[in-house]
Structures are given as structure tokens and as C-alpha cells.
Design a protein around this motif. Structure first.
Motif, PDB file in Angstrom:
ATOM      1  N   GLY A 111       0.828  -1.203   0.000  1.00  0.00           N
ATOM      2  CA  GLY A 111       0.000   0.000   0.000  1.00  0.00           C
ATOM      3  C   GLY A 111       0.858   1.247   0.000  1.00  0.00           C
ATOM      4  O   GLY A 111       1.946   1.260   0.576  1.00  0.00           O
ATOM      5  N   VAL A 112       0.383   2.293  -0.688  1.00  0.00           N
ATOM      6  CA  VAL A 112       1.039   3.601  -0.631  1.00  0.00           C
ATOM      7  C   VAL A 112      -0.028   4.612  -0.226  1.00  0.00           C
ATOM      8  O   VAL A 112      -1.040   4.736  -0.912  1.00  0.00           O
ATOM      9  N   VAL A 113       0.196   5.300   0.902  1.00  0.00           N
ATOM     10  CA  VAL A 113      -0.764   6.325   1.338  1.00  0.00           C
ATOM     11  C   VAL A 113      -0.083   7.659   1.527  1.00  0.00           C
ATOM     12  O   VAL A 113       1.125   7.741   1.759  1.00  0.00           O
ATOM     13  N   GLY A 114      -0.880   8.695   1.497  1.00  0.00           N
ATOM     14  CA  GLY A 114      -0.383  10.056   1.706  1.00  0.00           C
ATOM     15  C   GLY A 114      -1.391  11.017   1.131  1.00  0.00           C
ATOM     16  O   GLY A 114      -2.245  10.636   0.321  1.00  0.00           O
TER      17      GLY A 114
ATOM     18  N   VAL B  45       7.655   2.925   6.596  1.00  0.00           N
ATOM     19  CA  VAL B  45       7.151   1.709   5.951  1.00  0.00           C
ATOM     20  C   VAL B  45       6.632   0.796   7.064  1.00  0.00           C
ATOM     21  O   VAL B  45       7.416   0.217   7.821  1.00  0.00           O
ATOM     22  N   LEU B  46       5.314   0.697   7.186  1.00  0.00           N
ATOM     23  CA  LEU B  46       4.723  -0.163   8.218  1.00  0.00           C
ATOM     24  C   LEU B  46       4.822  -1.617   7.748  1.00  0.00           C
ATOM     25  O   LEU B  46       4.360  -1.947   6.655  1.00  0.00           O
TER      26      LEU B  46
ATOM     27  N   VAL C  63       4.220   5.106   3.696  1.00  0.00           N
ATOM     28  CA  VAL C  63       3.590   6.406   3.949  1.00  0.00           C
ATOM     29  C   VAL C  63       4.452   7.484   3.308  1.00  0.00           C
ATOM     30  O   VAL C  63       5.665   7.548   3.562  1.00  0.00           O
ATOM     31  N   MET C  64       3.842   8.315   2.451  1.00  0.00           N
ATOM     32  CA  MET C  64       4.594   9.369   1.751  1.00  0.00           C
ATOM     33  C   MET C  64       4.198  10.748   2.250  1.00  0.00           C
ATOM     34  O   MET C  64       3.038  11.004   2.584  1.00  0.00           O
ATOM     35  N   TYR C  65       5.188  11.630   2.296  1.00  0.00           N
ATOM     36  CA  TYR C  65       4.941  13.040   2.632  1.00  0.00           C
ATOM     37  C   TYR C  65       5.817  13.896   1.732  1.00  0.00           C
ATOM     38  O   TYR C  65       7.042  13.726   1.715  1.00  0.00           O
ATOM     39  N   LEU C  66       5.218  14.773   0.958  1.00  0.00           N
ATOM     40  CA  LEU C  66       5.937  15.673   0.050  1.00  0.00           C
ATOM     41  C   LEU C  66       7.004  14.946  -0.783  1.00  0.00           C
ATOM     42  O   LEU C  66       8.151  15.386  -0.850  1.00  0.00           O
TER      43      LEU C  66
END
Ligand SMILES: Nc1ncnc2c1ncn2[C@@H]1O[C@H](COP(=O)(O)OP(=O)(O)O)[C@@H](O)[C@H]1O
Ligand code: SF4
Ligand SMILES: [Mg+2]
Length: 315
Positions: A45-48, A233-234, A224-227
Motif C-alpha cells: 500500500g502507498v498512502v499520503g 514503511v509499516l 507512507v509518503m509526505y511531500l
């Protein structure tokens, strides 16, 4: 451990704009130094929040756009330098399902024509029973083969999008917010279908979403991405977050719809511009734990903790 299906190393994408006679060139960083692996058979999964670089990262991995820096290795082959013919052959092994099934299906084509397209592009003959089999695989009646996309419901259209993506039996499927434009009940049906197809076909998914709840339900590991950067990475869906950003998202029942962001994410502070990223931690302007060091230095994605976290003061 077996070789991952995908490995990226220092993947970076900068977009340039302006730079004509009358305007200064501006450079924005959409994806910044992303190193990650996707194991075979995994759902990553990729979230942000919207605009953090999720779709750009997916396009870089599929080489739908050129990288600025870094590498993408797909099943042992470096993709960033692959010549066009070799890239086309490799493309058979990867597919993408888009958020909006309506704009991604050509309205002039019947479903039979839409589903024949991947075969045509790859120069393959279309097997006689392929279209009915593809429709059946995604739970659609054969009679729809002569329908046009506008005659279908949103959920049916997304089933067609999935059938088209799976036409050539790819290894990797990127699902870019595949249920974001669907009603909640339809969303659940599409997720169940994706899970079923993954089991039957042995697929690997890169699942992009702004909905952390959905990602926690469906994925094995979560990036988890931010900017533009990976901040955590969970390693599984139960892992407690250690990055202050992930923690804030989880406590707020994360659904970072930009229009509702102010209410849902209990974070103050300005978000830095991707045209002028700070030298230190990009989250420092919103982080309750920010120190002088955070504002000076950029925290690397550290491997020393229970799982990778880019933070000088992890929770
Ligand atoms: N082709 C492009 N040209 C210029 N900027 C782009 C382009 N594609 C994306 N961007 C910018 O890159 C950033 C990341 O976009 P995107 O990857 O679409 O984010 P997400 O999918 O997480 O919402 C955004 O600021 C967006 O405006
Ligand atoms: S490095 Fe500092 S500013 Fe960045 S998330 Fe960690 S504590 Fe907050
Ligand atoms: Mg996107």
C-alpha cells in the motif's frame, strides 16, 4: 529471501515549468529519493495526502514517465535505461488500473473492443473465447460485450478497467485509487474482486490510496509518503506508527481529502512548497516534536528501528 519483483533505488522525479523568455524556470520535486522493494505476491500500500507523489511514483515504476534520478529494477532488469522494444515487451508484465474508470475507457469502443486493445497493442492475436472469459473473470455477463462504457454503472466500468489490466496476465498491477470514485458498498465489492483475482492469478499489487483504513484492510505492508518522500514503511497492518505524521493520520481516522484536510488531520502549520523544499525534515513545520536538528538536517529512512522510519525523534 527471494529476489523482490520490484526494487527502486533513490528514485527521484523533478518537473520543470516556465523558463521561456519572460518567465523564470521553476523546478518542483514530486518524488524524492525513494528506495523500496515489492515482493512477489505482495500487496504493497502507498498512502499520503493528495499531491504527495503517489501517482508519480507509480508512473516511474512502470516507466510511463522518465526518471530524473535513480533506478527501477523489475524482476532483475533495470527499466530506466531499457530501449523501446525491450520496454514494450516488459510492459506486458505490468498493468495499471486508474481511479476514474470512465475517463480511462474510450467512449467510442464497445467493451469487446476495449478488452481486445491490450492484445492489439502487443501485436498478439485475440483468442476466440478471450472476451467472454475476461468478462466472466470480473463478474460481468457476456451480453455486455457489445455495450459502450456510458451504458454501464461506475462499478461495472471499474470491473472492465480491471479486466483490461489483467488481459495479458501481468505480474504487477498498480491500482491507483481504484475505488475512490465509487460508493462505499460498490467499493467493498471491487476490493473483494481484486483480492480474489490476486489469489487466482498470483498477482502482485501496488495499491495507492488516500484512505488509510482501506489500505490497512487490504495491504500487507504500507508505505507512507509526505511531500515526495517515504517517511515510514509499516511492516504489517497492525504495526504501531513511529513517525509523527503517520501517527497523526491514524489518530485522525485518515482520509486526507484536501477539501476536508483541515478538519480531519489535527495538524497545524504550513506545508512547504514542493518548489522550495526545506533543507531539514519536510514535516518540521507541522510537527509537535520538531527540534533544531530537524530544521537543519533531513532525517534518512532509518533501518535501525523496528521498521523503516525517517525521523530523528521517532515515537
Ligand atoms: N506532469 C506533471 N507536470 C508537472 N507537475 C506534475 C506532473 N504530474 C504531477 N505533478 C505534480 O507532482 C506532485 C505529485 O503529484 P501526484 O503524483 O499526482 O500526487 P498524488 O497522486 O499523491 O496526488 C503534485 O504537486 C503535482 O502537481
Ligand atoms: S524528524 Fe523531527 S520534525 Fe521530522 S517528523 Fe521527526 S520529530 Fe518531527
Ligand atoms: Mg494520484
Amino acid at each position: 529471501m527471494s529476489e523482490p519483483l520490484i526494487r527502486t533505488e533513490g528514485l527521484t522525479k523533478r518537473f520543470r515549468s516556465g523558463g521561456g523568455l519572460f518567465s523564470r524556470e521553476r523546478v518542483m520535486t514530486a518524488v524524492r529519493d525513494v528506495t523500496l522493494e515489492i515482493a512477489r505476491g505482495e500487496v504493497l500500500g502507498v498512502v499520503g495526502e493528495s499531491g504527495c507523489g503517489k501517482s508519480t511514483l507509480a508512473r516511474l515504476i512502470l516507466r510511463l514517465i522518465e526518471t530524473t534520478e535513480g533506478s527501477v529494477v523489475f524482476d532483475g532488469t533495470e527499466l530506466t535505461a531499457l530501449p523501446p522494444t525491450a520496454l514494450r515487451a516488459m510492459r506486458k508484465r505490468m498493468a495499471m488500473v486508474f481511479q476514474d474508470p470512465y475517463s480511462s475507457l474510450d467512449p467510442r469502443f464497445t467493451l469487446a473492443e476495449v478488452l481486445a486493445e491490450p492484445f492489439r497493442v502487443q501485436g498478439h492475436d485475440l483468442p476466440n473465447d478471450a472476451v467472454p472469459a475476461m468478462l466472466a473473470a470480473v463478474g460481468l455477463p457476456e451480453a455486455l460485450a457489445t455495450s459502450y462504457p456510458h451504458q454501464l454503472s461506475g462499478g461495472q466500468r471499474q470491473r472492465v478497467g480491471i479486466a483490461r489490466a489483467l488481459a495479458l496476465h501481468p505480474d504487477l498491477v498498480v491500482l491507483d485509487e481504484p475505488t475512490a470514485s465509487l460508493d462505499v458498498s460498490i467499493q467493498a465489492q471491487i476490493i473483494a474482486l481484486l483480492a480474489d483475482l490476486r489469489d487466482k492469478m498470483g498477482l502482485t499489487y501496488l495499491f495507492i490510496s488516500h484512505d488509510l483504513g482501506l489500505v490497512r484492510y487490504f495491504c500487507d505492508r504500507i508505505v507512507v509518503m509526505y511531500l515526495g518522500s517515504v517517511v515510514e514503511v509499516l511492516p504489517n497492518t497492525q504495526a504501531a506508527p513511529r513517525h509523527p505524521y503517520t501517527d497523526a493520520l491514524m489518530r485522525s481516522g485518515f482520509a486526507p481529502d484536501p477539501a476536508r484536510r483541515r478538519e480531519i488531520v489535527p495538524l497545524g502549520g504550513e506545508i512547504p512548497s514542493p518548489f522550495a523544499l526545506p533543507a531539514g525534515c519536510a514535516f518540521a513545520t507541522r510537527c509537535a516534536f520538531a527540534s533544531d536538528r530537524c530544521r537543519r538536517e533531513r532525517p534518512p529512512l532509518s533501518q535501525g528501528l523496528s521498521h523503516p522510519v525517517a525521523c530523528f525523534h521517532p515515537l
